[in-house]
Every structure is written in structure tokens, then in C-alpha cells.
Design a protein around this motif. Structure first.
Motif, PDB file in Angstrom:
ATOM      1  N   ASP A  11      46.209  29.446  41.139  1.00 62.88           N
ATOM      2  CA  ASP A  11      44.809  29.712  41.492  1.00 62.88           C
ATOM      3  C   ASP A  11      44.561  31.207  41.656  1.00 62.88           C
ATOM      4  OD1 ASP A  11      44.189  27.029  41.403  1.00 62.88           O
ATOM      5  OD2 ASP A  11      44.329  26.749  43.587  1.00 62.88           O
ATOM      6  N   ARG A  12      45.507  31.916  42.297  1.00 66.65           N
ATOM      7  CA  ARG A  12      45.368  33.365  42.463  1.00 66.65           C
ATOM      8  C   ARG A  12      45.401  34.067  41.115  1.00 66.65           C
ATOM      9  NH1 ARG A  12      49.158  32.527  46.542  1.00 66.65           N
ATOM     10  NH2 ARG A  12      50.750  33.556  45.275  1.00 66.65           N
ATOM     11  N   LEU A  13      46.295  33.636  40.240  1.00 67.13           N
ATOM     12  CA  LEU A  13      46.393  34.225  38.908  1.00 67.13           C
ATOM     13  C   LEU A  13      45.107  33.982  38.119  1.00 67.13           C
ATOM     14  CD1 LEU A  13      48.007  35.656  36.726  1.00 67.13           C
ATOM     15  CD2 LEU A  13      48.987  33.454  36.110  1.00 67.13           C
ATOM     16  N   LYS A  14      44.590  32.776  38.202  1.00 66.53           N
ATOM     17  CA  LYS A  14      43.347  32.440  37.503  1.00 66.53           C
ATOM     18  C   LYS A  14      42.202  33.330  37.977  1.00 66.53           C
ATOM     19  CE  LYS A  14      40.318  28.503  36.643  1.00 66.53           C
ATOM     20  NZ  LYS A  14      40.087  27.079  36.927  1.00 66.53           N
ATOM     21  N   ALA A  15      42.103  33.533  39.293  1.00 65.55           N
ATOM     22  CA  ALA A  15      41.040  34.372  39.845  1.00 65.55           C
ATOM     23  C   ALA A  15      41.224  35.825  39.408  1.00 65.55           C
ATOM     24  CB  ALA A  15      41.034  34.271  41.363  1.00 65.55           C
ATOM     25  N   ALA A  16      42.463  36.308  39.415  1.00 67.18           N
ATOM     26  CA  ALA A  16      42.726  37.693  39.010  1.00 67.18           C
ATOM     27  C   ALA A  16      42.386  37.900  37.540  1.00 67.18           C
ATOM     28  CB  ALA A  16      44.182  38.046  39.276  1.00 67.18           C
ATOM     29  N   LEU A  17      42.745  36.957  36.693  1.00 66.42           N
ATOM     30  CA  LEU A  17      42.441  37.066  35.264  1.00 66.42           C
ATOM     31  C   LEU A  17      40.930  37.029  35.026  1.00 66.42           C
ATOM     32  CD1 LEU A  17      45.231  34.779  33.790  1.00 66.42           C
ATOM     33  CD2 LEU A  17      45.038  37.249  33.567  1.00 66.42           C
ATOM     34  N   GLU A  19      38.569  38.042  37.126  1.00 71.42           N
ATOM     35  CA  GLU A  19      38.021  39.333  37.547  1.00 71.42           C
ATOM     36  C   GLU A  19      38.341  40.418  36.527  1.00 71.42           C
ATOM     37  OE1 GLU A  19      36.001  40.266  40.086  1.00 71.42           O
ATOM     38  OE2 GLU A  19      35.782  38.113  40.356  1.00 71.42           O
ATOM     39  N   ASN A  20      39.547  40.391  35.983  1.00 68.92           N
ATOM     40  CA  ASN A  20      39.941  41.378  34.978  1.00 68.92           C
ATOM     41  C   ASN A  20      39.054  41.257  33.741  1.00 68.92           C
ATOM     42  OD1 ASN A  20      41.434  43.387  33.697  1.00 68.92           O
ATOM     43  ND2 ASN A  20      42.938  41.940  32.923  1.00 68.92           N
ATOM     44  N   LEU A  21      38.808  40.049  33.297  1.00 71.66           N
ATOM     45  CA  LEU A  21      37.955  39.835  32.134  1.00 71.66           C
ATOM     46  C   LEU A  21      36.534  40.321  32.410  1.00 71.66           C
ATOM     47  CD1 LEU A  21      37.581  38.695  29.290  1.00 71.66           C
ATOM     48  CD2 LEU A  21      37.112  36.478  30.334  1.00 71.66           C
ATOM     49  N   LYS A  22      36.030  40.041  33.609  1.00 71.67           N
ATOM     50  CA  LYS A  22      34.686  40.488  33.980  1.00 71.67           C
ATOM     51  C   LYS A  22      34.611  42.021  33.947  1.00 71.67           C
ATOM     52  CE  LYS A  22      33.024  38.584  37.701  1.00 71.67           C
ATOM     53  NZ  LYS A  22      32.637  38.318  39.105  1.00 71.67           N
ATOM     54  N   ARG A  23      35.632  42.684  34.484  1.00 65.96           N
ATOM     55  CA  ARG A  23      35.661  44.152  34.502  1.00 65.96           C
ATOM     56  C   ARG A  23      35.754  44.716  33.086  1.00 65.96           C
ATOM     57  NH1 ARG A  23      39.797  44.647  37.609  1.00 65.96           N
ATOM     58  NH2 ARG A  23      41.295  45.078  35.970  1.00 65.96           N
ATOM     59  N   ARG A  24      36.578  44.119  32.251  1.00 62.22           N
ATOM     60  CA  ARG A  24      36.722  44.588  30.870  1.00 62.22           C
ATOM     61  C   ARG A  24      35.427  44.419  30.088  1.00 62.22           C
ATOM     62  NH1 ARG A  24      41.454  41.361  28.646  1.00 62.22           N
ATOM     63  NH2 ARG A  24      40.686  42.231  26.727  1.00 62.22           N
ATOM     64  N   LYS A  25      34.722  43.315  30.314  1.00 64.11           N
ATOM     65  CA  LYS A  25      33.446  43.109  29.626  1.00 64.11           C
ATOM     66  C   LYS A  25      32.419  44.136  30.070  1.00 64.11           C
ATOM     67  CE  LYS A  25      33.616  38.250  28.394  1.00 64.11           C
ATOM     68  NZ  LYS A  25      32.942  36.951  28.538  1.00 64.11           N
ATOM     69  N   ALA A  26      32.401  44.446  31.365  1.00 68.29           N
ATOM     70  CA  ALA A  26      31.471  45.456  31.870  1.00 68.29           C
ATOM     71  C   ALA A  26      31.797  46.819  31.264  1.00 68.29           C
ATOM     72  CB  ALA A  26      31.535  45.520  33.393  1.00 68.29           C
ATOM     73  N   GLN A  27      33.074  47.143  31.153  1.00 72.08           N
ATOM     74  CA  GLN A  27      33.467  48.414  30.548  1.00 72.08           C
ATOM     75  C   GLN A  27      33.050  48.465  29.084  1.00 72.08           C
ATOM     76  OE1 GLN A  27      37.663  48.580  31.250  1.00 72.08           O
ATOM     77  NE2 GLN A  27      37.430  49.585  33.228  1.00 72.08           N
TER      78      GLN A  27
END
Length: 55
Positions: A11-17, A19-27
Motif C-alpha cells: 500500500d505504501r509503495l502504491k501510494a508513493a508510485l 505521487e511520483n506519477l502525479k509529480r512527473r505529469k505536472a513537470q
């Protein structure tokens, strides 16, 4: 007990991934906006954003 631990870890890994995808899309949207405006100085803020430590 290990099943609960492994589920928590997953669950922690899923949440981290997520958030990472959200940040990469924003970038990527930011880079696209800079490219569309033709302003090259905006690329500095993208690299500065990349180098900031995450929460």
C-alpha cells in the motif's frame, strides 16, 4: 502477521508510485507550457524543482 506487513508495504509503495506519477505529469505539463511559450529561462525552474527534496 507477515501478510499484514506485506500488504502495508504494498500500500505504501502504491501510494508513493501514484505521487511520483502525479509529480512527473505536472513537470511534463510545465515543460510543455514553457516550450509552447518559447521561454527558455523556464527550464531552470524545472531543474530546480527536480532537485528539491521530496516530503
Amino acid at each position: 502477521m507477515t501478510d499484514v506487513k506485506s500488504q502495508d508495504k504494498a500500500d505504501r509503495l502504491k501510494a508513493a508510485l501514484k505521487e511520483n506519477l502525479k509529480r512527473r505529469k505536472a513537470q511534463a505539463r510545465g515543460r510543455q507550457a514553457v516550450k509552447a511559450s518559447g521561454n527558455e529561462s523556464g527550464s531552470l525552474s524545472v531543474s530546480a524543482e527536480r532537485d528539491k527534496p521530496s516530503d
